[in-house]
Design an enzyme around this catalytic site. Structure first.
Site, PDB file in Angstrom:
ATOM      1  N   LYS A  53       0.974  -0.719   0.232  1.00 35.34           N
ATOM      2  CA  LYS A  53      -0.082   0.094   0.175  1.00 35.34           C
ATOM      3  C   LYS A  53       0.832   1.095   0.209  1.00 35.34           C
ATOM      4  O   LYS A  53       1.167   2.091  -0.508  1.00 35.34           O
ATOM      5  CB  LYS A  53      -0.712   0.014   0.970  1.00 35.34           C
ATOM      6  CG  LYS A  53      -2.219  -1.171   1.652  1.00 35.34           C
ATOM      7  CD  LYS A  53      -2.273  -1.117   2.731  1.00 35.34           C
ATOM      8  CE  LYS A  53      -3.684  -2.224   2.587  1.00 35.34           C
ATOM      9  NZ  LYS A  53      -4.538  -2.980   3.636  1.00 35.34           N
ATOM     10  N   GLN A  97      -5.254  -1.910   9.213  1.00 35.78           N
ATOM     11  CA  GLN A  97      -5.103  -3.105   8.967  1.00 35.78           C
ATOM     12  C   GLN A  97      -5.679  -4.003  10.168  1.00 35.78           C
ATOM     13  O   GLN A  97      -5.347  -3.992  10.777  1.00 35.78           O
ATOM     14  CB  GLN A  97      -2.832  -2.716   8.577  1.00 35.78           C
ATOM     15  CG  GLN A  97      -3.272  -4.549   8.278  1.00 35.78           C
ATOM     16  CD  GLN A  97      -3.485  -4.158   6.867  1.00 35.78           C
ATOM     17  OE1 GLN A  97      -3.355  -3.361   6.457  1.00 35.78           O
ATOM     18  NE2 GLN A  97      -3.663  -5.274   6.425  1.00 35.78           N
ATOM     19  N   ASP A 120     -11.320   2.305   3.471  1.00 38.68           N
ATOM     20  CA  ASP A 120     -11.316   0.914   3.135  1.00 38.68           C
ATOM     21  C   ASP A 120     -13.162   0.358   3.252  1.00 38.68           C
ATOM     22  O   ASP A 120     -13.412  -0.726   2.940  1.00 38.68           O
ATOM     23  CB  ASP A 120     -11.450   0.157   4.623  1.00 38.68           C
ATOM     24  CG  ASP A 120      -9.522  -1.026   3.986  1.00 38.68           C
ATOM     25  OD1 ASP A 120      -9.457  -0.865   3.034  1.00 38.68           O
ATOM     26  OD2 ASP A 120      -9.184  -1.372   4.685  1.00 38.68           O
TER      27      ASP A 120
END
Ligand code: NAP
Length: 286
Positions: A53, A97, A120
């Protein structure tokens, strides 16, 4: 009929190069884009994902800020950090994450990320908007799969889509993405009976289970579209999907490889969401 191997790596490159141009145009207007990533502990797979990322951000021109936290962090410390990032005007997107240590409440953490920065798409507000077919941040893996369908002109209208897996990050949002595109959607999970009978009727089969070689040729309809989300590590350290690629490929009309399929698209769509968040926060889109 020739089987088409869906090239997620190439498509992700194309998405990223378009975003790079968008990012440059924003910069010319004096607008910078920045993603903040929170990672807790040192899970090896998470480290790889976070590194991918950060590289993608660098490639596209998105600034990147990493918060690496010790696994002994308390829930309050995590929530306080998210609140600080929510308020920081230089940050456009926030990503936590997963997995995170089991003593921490991930649901509260996702709820705390303000919907406008939830790139997300895990905040319940954004999940709700997806269910209602309203514009939102769609979680990146399902979104990447929808982008593949679009780019390869695979129309979902009236198709039987079977999804293997019902996780909050992949299976569940996928159900609604496909439903919103007028597919007839069936979801299978660990309690489903006679999976083979169900998958054999799928025009489009998407596997997000996390078990190598779960989907075998006898489970697949002739000319089906096969999307493999699984990432499984083999004994030799290489990764493989959920689908027995070599045999299933012979029957499929389209199939995604692992690696080089869904994975790169996930990262590209994250970049897409960060740019979208930036535009929205600068009043450039509703
Ligand atoms: P997860 O949270 O572990 O969910 C797995 C799902 O599969 C669950 O719904 C589970 O059912 C179901 N399942 C497990 N065994 C099954 C069986 N024998 N038959 C039918 N269903 C079964 O996993 P996830 O986070 O969704 O990820 C799934 C896979 O995709 C993993 O390999 C992960 O690494 C990969 N992944 C890839 C990307 C990418 O970018 N390519 C992104 C995210 C995840 P229950 O709900 O009944 O337990």
């Amino acid at each position: 009929m020739m089987t088409i191997i869906i090239d997620g790596k190439e498509l992700a490159k194309k998405v990223r190069s378009n975003l790079k141009i968008e990012c440059e145009e924003l910069r010319k207007k004096g607008i910078k884009s920045k993603l903040a990533v929170i990672m807790i502990g040192d899970d090896p797979a998470s480290k790889v994902y976070v590194r991918n990322k950060s590289r993608a951000c660098e490639d596209v021109g998105i600034e990147y800020e990493e918060h690496l936290l010790n696994s002994s962090i308390t829930q309050k410390e995590l929530i306080d950090l998210i609140k600080k990032l929510n308020e920081d005007k230089t940050i456009n997107g926030i990503l936590l994450q997963s997995p995170i240590p089991s003593n921490l409440d991930i649901n509260e953490a996702f709820r705390t990320i303000v919907p406008e920065k939830d790139v997300d798409g895990f905040n319940p507000v954004n999940v709700g908007k997806l269910v209602l077919n309203q514009d939102t941040f769609v979680s990146c893996t399902p979104y990447g799969i929808m982008k593949m369908f679009e780019e390869y002109n695979i129309d979902l209208t009236g198709k039987n889509v079977v999804i293997l897996g019902r996780s909050n990050i992949v299976g569940k949002p996928l159900i609604h993405c496909c439903l919103n595109k007028n597919a007839t959607v069936t979801t299978c999970h660990s309690k489903t009976q006679n999976i083979k009978e169900i998958t054999s009727k799928a025009d489009i089969l998407i596997s997000a289970i996390g078990k190598a070689n779960f989907v075998t040729e006898d489970m697949v309809k002739e000319n089906a579209v096969i999307i493999d989300v699984g990432i499984n590590r083999k004994d030799d350290g290489k990764i493989t999907g959920d689908v027995d690629f070599e045999s299933v490929k012979e029957k499929a009309s389209y199939i995604t490889p692992v690696p080089g399929g869904v994975g790169p698209m996930t990262v590209a769509m994250l970049m897409n969401n960060v740019i979208k968040a930036t535009r929205r926060q600068n009043g450039m889109i509703d």
